[in-house]
Design an enzyme around this catalytic site. Structure first.
Site, PDB file in Angstrom:
ATOM      1  N   GLY A 179       0.798  -1.210   0.000  1.00  0.00           N
ATOM      2  CA  GLY A 179       0.000   0.000   0.000  1.00  0.00           C
ATOM      3  C   GLY A 179       0.833   1.262   0.000  1.00  0.00           C
ATOM      4  CD  GLU A 190       0.448  -5.667  -2.535  1.00  0.00           C
ATOM      5  OE1 GLU A 190       0.251  -4.491  -2.178  1.00  0.00           O
ATOM      6  OE2 GLU A 190       1.350  -5.981  -3.367  1.00  0.00           O
TER       7      GLU A 190
END
Length: 260
Positions: A111, A134
């Site tokens: 993020g 991720e």
């Protein structure tokens, strides 16, 4: 306004927003998203602010990524809602109408990398490390990473980073176009402030219009985007700043912008 997870200072028409959770390398949780939204709404509406710098406190991280404790508790519905929330906040940053310069002073992962990509420009210190890891958590980037990364570095390179979860250094990020400039760590904010000062010296309506035209160009076909460019050019031709800018050029003096 007072914030729990970030700091905000305005000086000489430049706002500096600093993520301030150093104990967790500025991990992005719900509180951070709420405060990022609040501060960017406020700065977008503040006529004193022409440029926004975004960084992380300390030397270790810009933002290390999402709060994994929050992610671990998600299911299908709450996971999608979390992704849409992050996307919405980052889209606000991207479209706030003012240049936002990411000052990447360490880790920008997951993020955090997505946050940097939502900014107008990205300056990185030589110690910066970027990536989208991720897949190592059984996930994909959810805050725009699968869309902005290919637009910045091209689809093959984006897929390489997304599918391997590889973390890259600042020099490699510069080579592939993920960041725009690399400077020594101790010079990062100085360089960002100098760049901001240059932008502040330009016509404010023209700065906003350049960003608007480029944004539409990335989202429309060429013919439609050229129509938008022509409309924006014509709109600026009717402004006091255009009259002042051309007059100052012909008179060989520094223009005085009024923002209308």
């Amino acid at each position: 306004m007072n914030y729990e997870t970030l700091l905000c200072e305005v000086k000489d028409q430049v706002a500096t927003v600093t993520l301030n959770r150093p104990q967790v390398l500025h991990a992005l949780n719900a509180k951070v998203f709420n405060e990022l939204e609040a501060v960017f709404v406020a700065l977008a509406g503040d006529v004193r602010v022409r440029v926004i710098l975004l960084t992380g406190a300390g030397e270790k991280a810009f933002a290390a990524g999402a709060d994994i404790n929050e992610i671990a508790r998600t299911d299908i519905a709450t996971g999608e809602a979390k992704a849409r929330r992050g996307q919405g906040v980052f889209r606000l940053i991207e479209t706030c109408g003012k240049p936002v310069i990411a000052c990447i002073n360490g880790f920008a992962l997951g993020g955090g990398c997505e946050l940097a990509m939502a900014c107008t420009m990205r300056l990185a210190s030589e110690t910066a490390r970027l990536g989208q890891p991720e897949v190592k958590l059984g996930l994909v980037p959810g805050y725009g990473g699968t869309q902005r990364l290919p637009r910045l570095v091209g689809q093959p390179m984006a897929l390489k980073l997304l599918l391997t979860g590889e973390m890259i250094g600042a020099a490699e990020a510069l080579r592939i176009g993920l960041v725009d400039e690399v400077v020594p760590a101790e010079k990062l904010m100085e360089r960002a402030e100098a760049l901001a000062k240059t932008i502040v010296s330009m016509a404010p309506l023209a700065i906003a219009a350049c960003m608007e035209a480029v944004r539409w160009g990335s989202e429309l076909g060429l013919e439609a985007a050229l129509d938008v460019e022509a409309e924006i050019f014509g709109r600026l031709c009717g402004t006091d700043d255009k009259a002042e800018g051309t007059k100052a050029f012909l008179e060989k003096r520094v223009p005085i912008w009024v923002g209308r």
